[in-house]
Design a protein around this motif. Structure first.
Motif, PDB file in Angstrom:
ATOM      1  N   ALA A  52       0.832  -1.212   0.000  1.00 39.14           N
ATOM      2  CA  ALA A  52       0.000   0.000   0.000  1.00 39.14           C
ATOM      3  C   ALA A  52       0.861   1.254   0.000  1.00 39.14           C
ATOM      4  CB  ALA A  52      -0.932  -0.020   1.215  1.00 39.14           C
ATOM      5  N   LYS A  58       2.208   1.852  -3.382  1.00 39.17           N
ATOM      6  CA  LYS A  58       1.149   2.406  -4.225  1.00 39.17           C
ATOM      7  C   LYS A  58       0.996   3.904  -3.962  1.00 39.17           C
ATOM      8  CE  LYS A  58      -3.516   1.269  -5.774  1.00 39.17           C
ATOM      9  NZ  LYS A  58      -4.652   0.326  -5.623  1.00 39.17           N
ATOM     10  N   ALA A  59       1.100   4.285  -2.691  1.00 38.22           N
ATOM     11  CA  ALA A  59       1.078   5.708  -2.364  1.00 38.22           C
ATOM     12  C   ALA A  59       2.274   6.425  -2.980  1.00 38.22           C
ATOM     13  CB  ALA A  59       1.063   5.899  -0.845  1.00 38.22           C
ATOM     14  N   VAL A  74      -7.582   8.574  -2.727  1.00 39.70           N
ATOM     15  CA  VAL A  74      -8.038   7.224  -2.404  1.00 39.70           C
ATOM     16  C   VAL A  74      -9.534   7.097  -2.613  1.00 39.70           C
ATOM     17  CG1 VAL A  74      -8.323   5.558  -0.524  1.00 39.70           C
ATOM     18  CG2 VAL A  74      -6.129   6.722  -0.841  1.00 39.70           C
ATOM     19  N   SER A  98     -10.912  -1.616   0.761  1.00 45.14           N
ATOM     20  CA  SER A  98      -9.600  -1.348   0.163  1.00 45.14           C
ATOM     21  C   SER A  98      -9.176   0.097   0.394  1.00 45.14           C
ATOM     22  CB  SER A  98      -9.638  -1.656  -1.332  1.00 45.14           C
ATOM     23  OG  SER A  98      -9.966  -3.012  -1.566  1.00 45.14           O
ATOM     24  N   LEU A 139      -5.729   1.402   2.422  1.00 51.68           N
ATOM     25  CA  LEU A 139      -4.737   2.337   1.901  1.00 51.68           C
ATOM     26  C   LEU A 139      -4.530   3.516   2.846  1.00 51.68           C
ATOM     27  CD1 LEU A 139      -5.806   2.390  -1.867  1.00 51.68           C
ATOM     28  CD2 LEU A 139      -3.718   1.402  -0.924  1.00 51.68           C
TER      29      LEU A 139
END
Length: 541
Positions: free
Chosen positions: A299, A302-303, A332, A359, A363
């Motif tokens: 996560a 992904k950030a 998000v 999800s 995140l």
């Protein structure tokens, strides 16, 4: 097994026995060949009824026709009328395509072959005429393999690659190589080794086509690494690939795969080096469990891709402010499936859809925990409160949780009758028979009908979880002194990751009584989730 201990290969790599390299191999189509194709026309090229096999134009394009005809003759396929027609039409498609591009097929690039074959069947139909039916495309894939050296079969969408591998390499050889791997897996008690399983044949046929060899001995460690690194197994198959590589390693042809989680191998592509360094430092320090640590790492990376694309000045956590946190939460909330990921091949059919509320919460939580920890560890000064600045918005939190739906009385009556009269013939069977004993299926069905619990809670029940009580006193389940309607049947649910153990009564008089009955406080150590949230099975009144 180390690389040094791998046995030396005694056999040369598999090669096709077709002699397609002889003759005129000039890439460009001559004017005479172009004219001959137009004069022959579609009826002759497709070899339809009343075509002229003695037309003089055939000699002008002999170098175009002869190789694909040899390929057709090499296919291991049943010579039915439909297959013969499909093979003839495949040759016609090739010749007409040569006339369109002005070059012979052996000079086509991999992209030109892909443009002809299409990324799926619909794309193929858009490239060719309506007369090229569905059976033509698989034969064209075989021609692409032999005539153009094409190996990008992972980019062609859904089609039966096992059938294609059997046509190209020979059914007996392919089945024998698959049987070798299955024998190893069966010896280990692996489900993938069973005869009814389709995973191993599907994955191995794809590996054979990608590797351009039907031999397990040619499946090297480097090839397996490339398949995983480049995501060459389209439409899943990663778990089966792991088992296949283990079996091939047992046969002595490669190294065994490393036991690694998918989240563990998520790369830093698209992430700035500064953010990646902070993420790896946090991952190696945090005390979270291994599974949660890897999920949080994925996560955070992904950030990092979002930062690189939208907030390039925030790649250093020290530069984050409350405004950056608000921008991340807003991103998000609007994020779609497939955004800021490395590979989207496993997301077929879902790319572009909004991600689930759970999800989104994961995140936001990963970034919140990340900043909370690095501030508490004094890796950077405290500029904002992560619990407040990165708190989950109520609009997202409200979407998380069960969504019970009302089932109509007549539908519920049918479900109840079917569950109470369940027989062995009502349960689906595979080639190996019933997966679970019919007694177990009946017990689970009755528990679902009368306990009012979620499926994950029912799955946690253990043998001997039933107790009977009458006025607070335990009684035997087969007691003849007390009527069933006067006793209370209690189910003991074990502790899970969100709460302690508890007991709940099951409805012995029907589902409606269970929906309104509450377990006595003395028999429960906590309030049951099914009491907090009405079960989807109970109809409202």
């Amino acid at each position: 097994m180390t690389t040094a201990s791998l046995p030396e290969e005694t056999n040369e790599r598999w090669h096709s026995s077709l002699g397609l390299s002889r003759g005129d191999r000039s890439p460009a189509l001559s004017v005479e060949e172009q004219l001959a194709i137009r004069e022959l026309g579609l009826r002759n090229l497709r070899r339809l009824r009343h075509h002229d096999p003695d037309a003089s134009q055939w000699a002008a394009i002999n170098r175009l026709v002869q190789p694909p005809q040899e390929v057709n003759a090499s296919f291991d396929t049943t010579p039915t009328m439909r297959m013969q027609r499909a093979m003839s039409d495949a040759v016609a498609v090739l010749i007409l395509r040569c006339a369109d591009v002005g070059r012979v097929y052996w000079d086509w690039t991999a992209q030109e072959w892909l443009d002809l074959l299409g990324r799926n069947h619909q794309a193929f139909r858009e490239q060719v005429s309506d007369w090229a039916e569905g059976a033509v495309r698989p034969f064209l894939c075989g021609h692409a393999y032999h005539l153009g050296g094409f190996a990008g079969f992972n980019r062609l969408g859904h089609f039966n690659r096992l059938t294609l591998a059997c046509r190209v390499f020979g059914q007996q050889l392919v089945e024998e190589e698959i049987r070798r791997v299955r024998t190893v897996l069966t010896g280990w008690g692996h489900q993938y080794g069973q005869g009814h399983d389709k995973g191993v044949p599907s994955v191995m046929s794809r590996l054979f086509l990608l590797n351009r060899s039907p031999h397990s001995s040619d499946l090297t460690t480097a090839f397996f690494d490339r398949v995983g690194r480049e995501d060459l197994l389209a439409f899943g198959g990663t778990k089966v690939l792991f088992a296949v590589q283990r079996a091939v390693a047992e046969l002595g042809f490669c190294e065994a795969p490393a036991l690694r989680s998918t989240s563990e191998v998520v790369g830093h592509a698209g992430v700035s080096p500064v953010w990646a360094e902070w993420v790896e430092r946090w991952t190696s320090t945090t005390a979270l469990t291994h599974r949660h640590r890897l999920h949080s790492r994925a996560a955070l990376l992904k950030a990092g891709r979002w930062i690189a694309a939208e907030q390039p000045g925030a790649d250093d956590p020290a530069a984050w402010t409350r405004q950056t946190c608000a921008a991340w939460i807003a991103a998000v909330d609007r994020m779609k499936v497939g955004d800021y990921v490395l590979r989207a091949s496993s997301l077929q059919g879902r790319v572009g859809q909004p991600i689930q509320a759970g999800s989104k919460a994961d995140l936001v939580r990963a970034v919140r925990v990340f900043f909370r920890d690095i501030q508490e560890w004094e890796w950077l000064p405290r500029r904002f409160d992560p619990q407040r600045a990165l708190g989950l918005p109520h609009s997202i939190n409200a979407l998380i949780g069960p969504r019970p739906r009302v089932i109509a009385d007549d539908i519920w009556a049918k479900l109840l009758w079917a569950g109470l009269n369940l027989e062995a013939g009502d349960i689906p069977r595979g080639k190996a028979g019933l997966v679970y004993p019919v007694e177990l299926v009946r017990a689970i069905t009755s528990t679902w009908l009368f306990a009012g619990q979620r499926s994950n809670e029912i799955a946690c029940l253990r043998l001997g979880c039933i107790r009977w009580q009458h006025k607070g006193t335990p009684v035997a389940g087969d007691s003849t002194q007390i009527l069933a309607r006067d006793a209370v049947c209690l189910l003991d649910f074990p502790a899970d990751k969100t709460g302690t153990a508890f007991a709940k009564p099951a409805a012995t008089g029907g589902p409606r009584s269970c929906s309104r009955r509450r377990a006595p406080s003395s028999s429960r150590s906590r309030r049951s989730p099914a009491d907090r949230y009405p079960c989807a099975a109970w109809p409202a009144r």
